[in-house]
Structure formats: C-alpha cells, structure tokens
Design an enzyme around this catalytic site. Sequence first.
Site, PDB file in Angstrom:
ATOM      1  N   LYS A   1       0.896  -1.140  -0.080  1.00 20.99           N
ATOM      2  CA  LYS A   1       0.162   0.011   0.116  1.00 20.99           C
ATOM      3  C   LYS A   1       0.857   1.278  -0.059  1.00 20.99           C
ATOM      4  O   LYS A   1       1.882   1.288   0.844  1.00 20.99           O
ATOM      5  CB  LYS A   1      -0.961   0.102   1.089  1.00 20.99           C
ATOM      6  CG  LYS A   1      -1.794   1.249   1.291  1.00 20.99           C
ATOM      7  CD  LYS A   1      -3.067   0.836   0.260  1.00 20.99           C
ATOM      8  CE  LYS A   1      -3.948   2.142   0.236  1.00 20.99           C
ATOM      9  NZ  LYS A   1      -3.308   2.762  -0.980  1.00 20.99           N
TER      10      LYS A   1
ATOM     11  N   GLN B   1       7.160   3.628   4.020  1.00 17.87           N
ATOM     12  CA  GLN B   1       5.555   3.687   3.876  1.00 17.87           C
ATOM     13  C   GLN B   1       5.542   2.093   4.905  1.00 17.87           C
ATOM     14  O   GLN B   1       4.709   2.044   5.468  1.00 17.87           O
ATOM     15  CB  GLN B   1       5.241   3.348   2.692  1.00 17.87           C
ATOM     16  CG  GLN B   1       3.795   3.213   2.247  1.00 17.87           C
ATOM     17  CD  GLN B   1       3.168   4.536   2.020  1.00 17.87           C
ATOM     18  OE1 GLN B   1       3.919   5.416   1.528  1.00 17.87           O
ATOM     19  NE2 GLN B   1       2.313   5.054   2.842  1.00 17.87           N
TER      20      GLN B   1
ATOM     21  N   ASN C   1      -2.044  19.031  -1.661  1.00 15.78           N
ATOM     22  CA  ASN C   1      -3.186  18.449  -0.860  1.00 15.78           C
ATOM     23  C   ASN C   1      -2.876  18.400   0.478  1.00 15.78           C
ATOM     24  O   ASN C   1      -3.710  18.812   1.420  1.00 15.78           O
ATOM     25  CB  ASN C   1      -3.340  17.268  -1.488  1.00 15.78           C
ATOM     26  CG  ASN C   1      -4.280  16.249  -0.571  1.00 15.78           C
ATOM     27  OD1 ASN C   1      -3.997  15.531   0.268  1.00 15.78           O
ATOM     28  ND2 ASN C   1      -5.700  16.403  -0.720  1.00 15.78           N
TER      29      ASN C   1
ATOM     30  N   LYS D   1       5.350   1.712  -3.047  1.00 11.53           N
ATOM     31  CA  LYS D   1       5.326   2.982  -3.679  1.00 11.53           C
ATOM     32  C   LYS D   1       5.647   3.063  -5.181  1.00 11.53           C
ATOM     33  O   LYS D   1       6.465   1.964  -5.358  1.00 11.53           O
ATOM     34  CB  LYS D   1       6.408   4.120  -2.805  1.00 11.53           C
ATOM     35  CG  LYS D   1       6.067   5.508  -2.910  1.00 11.53           C
ATOM     36  CD  LYS D   1       5.269   5.966  -1.978  1.00 11.53           C
ATOM     37  CE  LYS D   1       4.903   7.463  -1.982  1.00 11.53           C
ATOM     38  NZ  LYS D   1       4.029   7.781  -0.449  1.00 11.53           N
TER      39      LYS D   1
ATOM     40  N   SER E   1      -6.968   5.837   3.635  1.00 10.76           N
ATOM     41  CA  SER E   1      -7.010   4.858   2.485  1.00 10.76           C
ATOM     42  C   SER E   1      -7.377   3.432   2.748  1.00 10.76           C
ATOM     43  O   SER E   1      -8.132   2.763   2.152  1.00 10.76           O
ATOM     44  CB  SER E   1      -5.553   4.743   1.939  1.00 10.76           C
ATOM     45  OG  SER E   1      -5.486   5.890   0.737  1.00 10.76           O
TER      46      SER E   1
ATOM     47  N   THR F   1      -4.471  13.490   5.016  1.00 10.42           N
ATOM     48  CA  THR F   1      -3.007  13.620   5.515  1.00 10.42           C
ATOM     49  C   THR F   1      -3.130  15.184   6.283  1.00 10.42           C
ATOM     50  O   THR F   1      -2.332  14.881   7.449  1.00 10.42           O
ATOM     51  CB  THR F   1      -2.372  13.635   4.458  1.00 10.42           C
ATOM     52  OG1 THR F   1      -2.783  12.632   3.533  1.00 10.42           O
ATOM     53  CG2 THR F   1      -0.975  13.408   4.662  1.00 10.42           C
TER      54      THR F   1
ATOM     55  N   LYS G   1       5.429   3.439   8.404  1.00  9.76           N
ATOM     56  CA  LYS G   1       4.295   3.990   8.725  1.00  9.76           C
ATOM     57  C   LYS G   1       2.743   3.426   8.546  1.00  9.76           C
ATOM     58  O   LYS G   1       2.260   3.591   9.519  1.00  9.76           O
ATOM     59  CB  LYS G   1       4.123   5.340   7.508  1.00  9.76           C
ATOM     60  CG  LYS G   1       2.884   5.883   7.336  1.00  9.76           C
ATOM     61  CD  LYS G   1       2.644   6.886   6.196  1.00  9.76           C
ATOM     62  CE  LYS G   1       3.889   7.491   5.319  1.00  9.76           C
ATOM     63  NZ  LYS G   1       3.661   8.368   4.411  1.00  9.76           N
TER      64      LYS G   1
ATOM     65  N   GLY H   1      -2.885   8.263  -4.440  1.00 13.17           N
ATOM     66  CA  GLY H   1      -1.968   9.365  -4.919  1.00 13.17           C
ATOM     67  C   GLY H   1      -0.671   9.739  -3.938  1.00 13.17           C
ATOM     68  O   GLY H   1      -0.479   9.080  -2.872  1.00 13.17           O
ATOM     69  N   ASP H   2      -0.098  10.755  -4.428  1.00 14.98           N
ATOM     70  CA  ASP H   2       1.085  11.420  -3.635  1.00 14.98           C
ATOM     71  C   ASP H   2       1.276  12.864  -4.424  1.00 14.98           C
ATOM     72  O   ASP H   2       0.304  13.175  -5.472  1.00 14.98           O
ATOM     73  CB  ASP H   2       2.282  10.617  -3.731  1.00 14.98           C
ATOM     74  CG  ASP H   2       3.419  10.825  -2.749  1.00 14.98           C
ATOM     75  OD1 ASP H   2       3.282  10.537  -1.512  1.00 14.98           O
ATOM     76  OD2 ASP H   2       4.455  11.567  -3.074  1.00 14.98           O
TER      77      ASP H   2
HETATM   78  N1  GLU Z   1       1.104   9.080  -0.585  1.00 15.00           N
HETATM   79  C1  GLU Z   1       0.604   9.157   0.824  1.00 15.00           C
HETATM   80  C2  GLU Z   1       1.634   8.694   1.898  1.00 15.00           C
HETATM   81  O1  GLU Z   1       2.612   9.158   1.817  1.00 15.00           O
HETATM   82  C3  GLU Z   1      -0.605   8.300   0.762  1.00 15.00           C
HETATM   83  C4  GLU Z   1      -0.584   6.833   0.215  1.00 15.00           C
HETATM   84  C5  GLU Z   1      -1.926   5.915   0.240  1.00 15.00           C
HETATM   85  O2  GLU Z   1      -2.712   6.617   0.532  1.00 15.00           O
HETATM   86  O3  GLU Z   1      -1.800   4.892   0.034  1.00 15.00           O
HETATM   87  O4  GLU Z   1       1.419   7.984   2.914  1.00 15.00           O
END
Ligand code: GLU
Length: 447
Positions: A92, A113, A243, A128, A379, A212, A116, A167-168
Amino acid sequence: MDVDSTVKGYYEKILQRNAGEPEFHQAVAEVLDSLRYVLRQDPHYTDLGLIERLAEPERQIIFRVPWIGDDGQVHVNRGFRVQFNSVLGPYKGGLRFHPSVNLGIIKFLGFEQIFKNSLTGLPIGGGKGGSDFDPKGRSELEVMRFCQSFMTELHRHIGDKTDVPAGDIGVGGREIGYLFGQYRRMTGRHESGTLTGKGLQWGGSLVRTEATGYGCVYFTQEMMAARGERLHGARVIVSGSGNVAIYAIEKAQELGATVVGFSDSSGYVSTPDGVDVELLKDVKEVRRLRVSDYAKEATGATFHKGGNIWELEADVALPCATQNELDDESAKLLADNGVKYVTEGANMPCTHDAVRVFHKRHIDFAPGKAANAGGVATSALEMQQNASRDSWTFEYTDKRLQNIMRKIFKNAASTAAEYGVEGDYVVGANIAGFKKVADAMIAQGVI
Ligand code: GLU
C-alpha cells in the site's frame, strides 16, 4: 551520515548494494539509528537476515511509459512500482508524478511506507510508485493519455489483495480517475478496492482528500497537549500548497490557529492575518495556479519570490512540501524565531541535521511516518468500505482518523519512554513501526 556502531555494518552493506540512492540511504540510516536501542536489548531481531531482508524490496518493477503529446510528439517516461514489504498486508502506498522521481526516491518512500503503515495498526504492507512525468503545464488530455499508458503496464501488478496504489505528489483525484478508468478497461472488472483516493460516486471515501493534512494537525494537537498547550491562538507555518498543505491549513485554522505562510517551489506567501482557505483551494485545486496568484487576489498576503518560508516567526511549523526542504540552517532560524513544535506533513522534509538541531534546541519534533500516516490510514478505511460495499459518513470517518492519530501518538510516545528517550518521537515511531513488522517477518519465516 554517521550511524551508531551497533548498526554500522548493516548500513555500510546497504550503501554498497544501493549505490547512488542518497534519499534511500537517508531513510534507512534514520531507522537503523533508532534500532540501536532495540538491538542492544533484543539481539534476536538480527537473526535470520531480518535487517538485510527488510532493506531489500520484495519486488521492483520499472517500465516504459510512452505517450503522445498534443503536438504529436512522442514522449517516453519511466514508471516505477516498488513492492517493498507485504508481511502485514497487501502493498500500500501512493504514486508520485514529478520530474525528480527516480528509483532511489521511490525506494526511500516505499521503505518509509512500511513503518508508517505498520503504525496505523491496519493490515497494510508498504509500497510506492510513480514516474518522472511532470504534469505541470500539461493539458488535461496529455495527463489522461499519460495515466492510461502508465496503467496499461501497471494493471498486471496490482489488485485489492496484492497491491493498492493511491496518490502522492502530482497524483490527485483527477489522475486516480484516469488510472482507475484504464484499470477497469484493461481488466474488465470494476474492482474498487484496487486504488484509493477515488471519487465519491465510484467507491471513494469521505475524508480521504483531507486526511493527511487533518491527521498531521491532529498529531500536532496531541504533541502539544502532552505539554499542556493547545493549537488555539498559535501561529503556524505550513510549507507547500498541495493536498497535504491545504488541509493542514484548513484544520489548523478551524482549531483557532493562524496560518502565517505557505509556499511552492517559486517562493512563499506571508499571511499574518491567516489564510483564505476557499480562495487557496480555488487557486490551487480548481484553477491549478501558483501561490503568487493567491497573493495577487488575497488581501493582506505578500508573495516573497525565492524566499525561505522558515524565516517567518511562529510557534508551530508544518513542513508539508517535499523531502529535504528544511535543513539545519532553516532549523536554527525556526528555533531562533520561537518555534516549539515541528510536525512533518510531507515524507522526510527535514534533513537529519535539521532534526538534530530540533532535539538540541528542545523543539518537539514529529516524523512524517507517524504524523502523516492519516492519509494512508484513511486509504485503508476506504479499502474497508470497498470490501463491505459500504460508505461511511464524514463524521464517522473523521472520528476514526482522529482515533488512529491519537493511537499513533501514544504508541510513539510510550515506546520512546520504554527505551529511555522520552519525547523522542523519531525513535518511538521507528521502533514501534519496526517491531510489528519484524515480529510478523519472524513468524512467517525466511521468505
Ligand atoms: N502518498 C501517501 C503517503 O505518503 C498516501 C498513500 C496511500 O494513501 O496509499 O502516505
């Protein structure tokens, strides 16, 4: 970068295996540096190549993304998906479209990630992806064609039980729409759980857009509450204007703070009387213009071309733009100007030396992998809604987000205290995120 002798051997091997990827090295060094506390007490975490396996992505996909511009020219970009670790759940993590994207950047983001996502307490692994495509200045149709070409390859690697992108930077609701449309066409299936950040009419979740930025402010509230302080009446600097920044500004002001500045890569806007959030959303989200355009239309706002936003006076700073945007010199400026709290809304916006300055100057610092986890957590809530074919209200989803952020804070704070470094949320977050992943990797064997 210097790391503790307990973990130096691992770090040097990882450097050698991954030459020319400075952001990845930085992310690994930061985690390893925290792990010295764990490895001294629990050396079994180094058994069976655990650290080496953790630093090596399970799978890395690199692909060609050809597309045709409005002028008939062929463009070739590079696409990436790094499926880093799936021990806790499907990979994810977001997709980033920005000219700076390369394998090392995607690996740093994918590595972050893992921890996190572990901290959210939800069943998601770490991954990612992205491309060096620059959406800036591209027409709507060019963006659509690019997204379709990108998904034509990516679709065979993702799915609700394997890998769920979102997204990112450079990938928002518009891009997720085009990506989802092409996924549906390639597979012939309306599998809403394969992407998150979707539109509300076709499987998206309320609060995902805000999550976020809101989450980053909720985390800041917790950190301030631990010192008996509150956001109400505080002056806040928010870097960036994408965002994360927009919704951090919105929530901070809703809670009674004044946001005194925001920025983009061309400079910053100072807003001593606060930000007109509706105007900012219109400039950035609807018209897709620059922060200088906001300053032209707003009252009491001044654009500082090429200026350093960290020179503003404030109580709280929320770096919400991009990696390494805040160095030790800027950290000293913040400390001199009275900032007491720094919370990372972006991924790794503060350099290692900046974080050292914060610790030395007794500024409370929240690392992104804890403080910006609200996006990916929501998410995961979107995935839950998709799996049960349900959609929750804004209030309920926001409550879930607040609880998740509170739990992450408590976990980081109590873990730091347990290892004798009270208030060090970097060590707390890294160790708490690591232990859950490591225990699962041990339980599942050498794979
Ligand atoms: N890009 C975001 C992050 O850095 C969200 C990733 C997601 O929602 O999967 O955590």
